[in-house]
Design a protein around this motif. Structure first.
Motif, short mmCIF file in Angstrom:
data_model
loop_
_atom_site.label_atom_id
_atom_site.label_comp_id
_atom_site.label_asym_id
_atom_site.label_seq_id
_atom_site.Cartn_x
_atom_site.Cartn_y
_atom_site.Cartn_z
N UNK A 1 0.81 -1.22 0.00
CA UNK A 1 0.00 0.00 0.00
C UNK A 1 0.85 1.27 0.00
N UNK A 2 2.16 1.14 0.24
CA UNK A 2 3.01 2.31 0.33
C UNK A 2 4.12 2.25 -0.73
N UNK A 3 4.79 3.39 -1.01
CA UNK A 3 5.92 3.35 -1.94
C UNK A 3 6.96 2.33 -1.48
N UNK A 4 7.51 1.58 -2.44
CA UNK A 4 8.30 0.40 -2.09
C UNK A 4 9.68 0.43 -2.72
N UNK A 5 10.68 0.11 -1.92
CA UNK A 5 12.02 -0.20 -2.43
C UNK A 5 12.07 -1.72 -2.52
N UNK A 6 12.22 -2.23 -3.72
CA UNK A 6 12.13 -3.68 -3.98
C UNK A 6 13.52 -4.28 -4.12
N UNK A 7 13.79 -5.33 -3.35
CA UNK A 7 15.05 -6.06 -3.47
C UNK A 7 14.80 -7.31 -4.31
N UNK A 8 15.47 -7.39 -5.46
CA UNK A 8 15.33 -8.50 -6.40
C UNK A 8 16.68 -9.16 -6.64
N UNK A 9 16.65 -10.42 -7.11
CA UNK A 9 17.88 -11.03 -7.59
C UNK A 9 18.25 -12.34 -6.94
N UNK A 10 19.20 -13.01 -7.57
CA UNK A 10 19.63 -14.35 -7.18
C UNK A 10 19.87 -15.16 -8.43
N UNK A 11 19.61 -16.44 -8.38
CA UNK A 11 19.75 -17.28 -9.56
C UNK A 11 18.44 -17.27 -10.33
N UNK A 12 18.48 -16.70 -11.51
CA UNK A 12 17.29 -16.55 -12.35
C UNK A 12 16.86 -17.91 -12.89
N UNK A 13 15.54 -18.18 -12.86
CA UNK A 13 15.00 -19.45 -13.33
C UNK A 13 14.25 -19.29 -14.66
N UNK A 14 14.71 -18.33 -15.47
CA UNK A 14 14.04 -18.10 -16.75
C UNK A 14 12.93 -17.07 -16.64
N UNK A 15 13.09 -16.10 -15.74
CA UNK A 15 12.04 -15.12 -15.47
C UNK A 15 11.81 -14.17 -16.63
N UNK A 16 10.55 -13.88 -16.89
CA UNK A 16 10.14 -12.81 -17.81
C UNK A 16 9.67 -11.65 -16.96
N UNK A 17 10.58 -10.73 -16.65
CA UNK A 17 10.27 -9.67 -15.69
C UNK A 17 9.24 -8.68 -16.20
N UNK A 18 8.93 -8.70 -17.48
CA UNK A 18 7.92 -7.79 -18.01
C UNK A 18 6.56 -8.03 -17.35
N UNK A 19 6.35 -9.23 -16.78
CA UNK A 19 5.09 -9.54 -16.10
C UNK A 19 4.90 -8.67 -14.86
N UNK A 20 5.99 -8.13 -14.33
CA UNK A 20 5.91 -7.28 -13.13
C UNK A 20 5.87 -5.79 -13.46
N UNK A 21 6.00 -5.44 -14.73
CA UNK A 21 6.26 -4.06 -15.11
C UNK A 21 5.18 -3.10 -14.63
N UNK A 22 3.91 -3.45 -14.78
CA UNK A 22 2.84 -2.53 -14.38
C UNK A 22 2.89 -2.23 -12.89
N UNK A 23 3.08 -3.28 -12.08
CA UNK A 23 3.13 -3.07 -10.64
C UNK A 23 4.40 -2.34 -10.21
N UNK A 24 5.50 -2.61 -10.89
CA UNK A 24 6.74 -1.90 -10.57
C UNK A 24 6.58 -0.41 -10.86
N UNK A 25 6.00 -0.09 -12.00
CA UNK A 25 5.79 1.33 -12.35
C UNK A 25 4.87 2.02 -11.34
N UNK A 26 3.85 1.28 -10.88
CA UNK A 26 2.84 1.88 -10.00
C UNK A 26 3.30 2.00 -8.55
N UNK A 27 4.15 1.07 -8.09
CA UNK A 27 4.41 0.99 -6.65
C UNK A 27 5.87 1.07 -6.24
#
Length: 455
Positions: free
Chosen positions: A351-377
């Motif tokens: 519900x609040x502005x977020x600093x997001x910690x991402x990363x590690x061993x990628x399992x074939x992620x398509x990060x575009x699926x998160x784009x709308x929420x990342x832009x919004x929050x």
């Protein structure tokens, strides 16, 4: 435990000496296998060595003696060992039957009832909530499976009337007769595709194995809003009683949420409850709560106990776990979020502005699926991994601040805190496995909490 005359002249070999492997070895000893041999290519922890010694079970570590292994009448392999493993290939070539721990335990569970929970996300939360409902109802129940407790050891040493089992696709891969009285399929999104020839349909089939042996008196609880599940159900030969749950439409028999009100109506004793009474917050947990409520209803648990569990259930460690608020900045540990769908659910609940910690061993992620929420929050991203190139490619220029790279938890938490203002949240929800920098997602989450305490 009664001895099984059918195995008194058989040798079973168990690959892997972790929780499931050692548990299976103990069960094999209890039911009277002629010979039991446990083999692990790595180091066996002191905890499991002591158990094997106490039950006088032969084992080896740091390598495999092929002649002993290929002499087996039956093989149980730990779920983490892939089919491509050189020994598994030889075992298959020698036509040695391979089973999973849940299949082995199922043979000897007697009249006990099993509630089995699978899905790409939410398994641990749902399993734990069901267990809590059973506990409050005073049932003789054990919490077992992928959540970290061996069902085989439980069956062998302290059998219960009910087993609530978290089950991964890896555990389902080698079942033969395993049949839960209540099977829950929470959702299916791409995950672990490296184990399924990078074919999503193979992963879907693995998840549906939880229902393949069910009969007409069993129950199949599933997410009606998941398009992958509903599409597969069009052709899946389901023999059990279907009980769907949904937020998109009213369900005649199962569960639904409408106008912020949950209705459980899988039995004649309906439960009606406001979502604002739920201890677990977020849309994903509303799905988990409906699934848990259905499972408990059909097992005869009274509505008062179901309501009590939903109101009082505490969030799990490493799953949207509140850590601390430091100078107005809230820190949340979601280290168990090792795929994109988990991160999507986490961001949906913020519900609040977020600093997001991402990363590690990628399992074939398509990060575009998160784009709308990342832009919004999301106001900033801090990467925690050895290779963050895909995260940069997906999100450079998409958040107000420059994406920062880190390779240790102390640095990561300090930089995230520096980017935050009072009223913001720092969310560890990595979308990746942890093994580049940490022993496990638990280790990653624990280090996160320790680093926050140092601020």
């Amino acid at each position: 435990m009664q001895k099984d005359a059918n195995v008194s002249n058989k040798k079973i070999v168990i690959l892997g000496a972790g929780e499931s492997g050692v548990g299976a070895a103990i069960l094999a000893k209890e039911v009277g296998y002629k010979a039991i041999f446990v083999s692990d290519s790595g180091k066996i922890s002191d905890k499991y060595r002591k158990k094997l010694d106490a039950h006088q079970i032969e084992f080896e570590s740091g390598g495999h003696t092929e002649s002993k292994i290929l002499d087996a009448d039956e093989m149980m392999k730990s779920p983490g060992i892939p089919e491509e493993n050189f020994l598994v290939v030889k075992i298959r070539a020698n036509n040695i039957p391979v089973i999973s721990e849940i299949e082995f335990a199922y043979r000897y569970k007697g009249d006990s009832k099993i509630v089995g929970i699978t899905g790409s996300n939410g398994k641990t939360t749902t399993t734990s909530l069901i267990y809590r409902m059973f506990e409050l109802a005073g049932l003789d129940v054990a919490l077992v499976g992928n959540i970290g407790f061996s069902i085989a050891e439980q069956v062998a040493l302290t059998p219960k009337e009910y087993y609530v089992a978290e089950i991964s696709s890896f555990q389902l891969d080698d079942i033969v007769t395993f049949r839960p009285d209540v099977a829950l399929l929470l959702n299916i999104t791409p995950d672990h595709l490296d184990r399924y020839d990078h074919k999503f349909e193979n992963y879907v089939e693995a998840k549906f194995k939880i229902a393949e042996n069910q009969i007409a008196t069993d129950y199949f609880v599933y997410n009606e809003d998941d398009p992958v599940i509903t599409e597969r159900l069009k052709t899946f030969p389901l023999k059990s009683i279907p009980l769907p749950f949904s937020m998109n439409k009213e369900i005649k028999k199962g569960a639904f949420i409408k106008d912020d009100q949950m209705t459980l109506n899988s039995t004649s004793e309906n439960v009606s409850m406001s979502i604002y009474e739920f201890a677990l917050k977020g849309k994903h947990n509303q799905y988990n709560t409906m699934a848990a409520g259905i499972a408990s209803q059909v097992m005869g648990i009274r509505k008062e106990k179901i309501r009590d569990a939903i109101k009082t259930f505490n969030s799990l460690e490493h799953r949207m776990e509140p850590v601390a608020t430091v100078r107005g900045v809230e820190f949340i540990n979601d280290s168990k979020a090792t795929n994109l769908n988990s991160v999507w659910f986490a961001l949906e609940s913020m519900q609040q502005p977020t600093i997001l910690i991402l990363g590690g061993i990628d399992k074939g992620n398509d990060y575009s699926l998160l784009l709308d929420d990342v832009k919004a929050k999301v106001k900033a991203i801090v990467c925690l991994g050895l290779d963050n190139s895909k995260i940069h490619a997906a999100f450079d220029g998409q958040v107000p601040n420059e994406i920062i790279d880190t390779d240790n938890m102390i640095d990561c938490v300090n930089k995230a805190f520096a980017l935050a203002e009072s009223g913001d949240a720092v969310l560890l929800s990595p979308a990746c496995s942890s093994f580049d920098l940490f022993k496990s997602y638990e280790d990653r989450g624990t280090q996160f909490k320790d680093a926050v305490k140092l601020l």
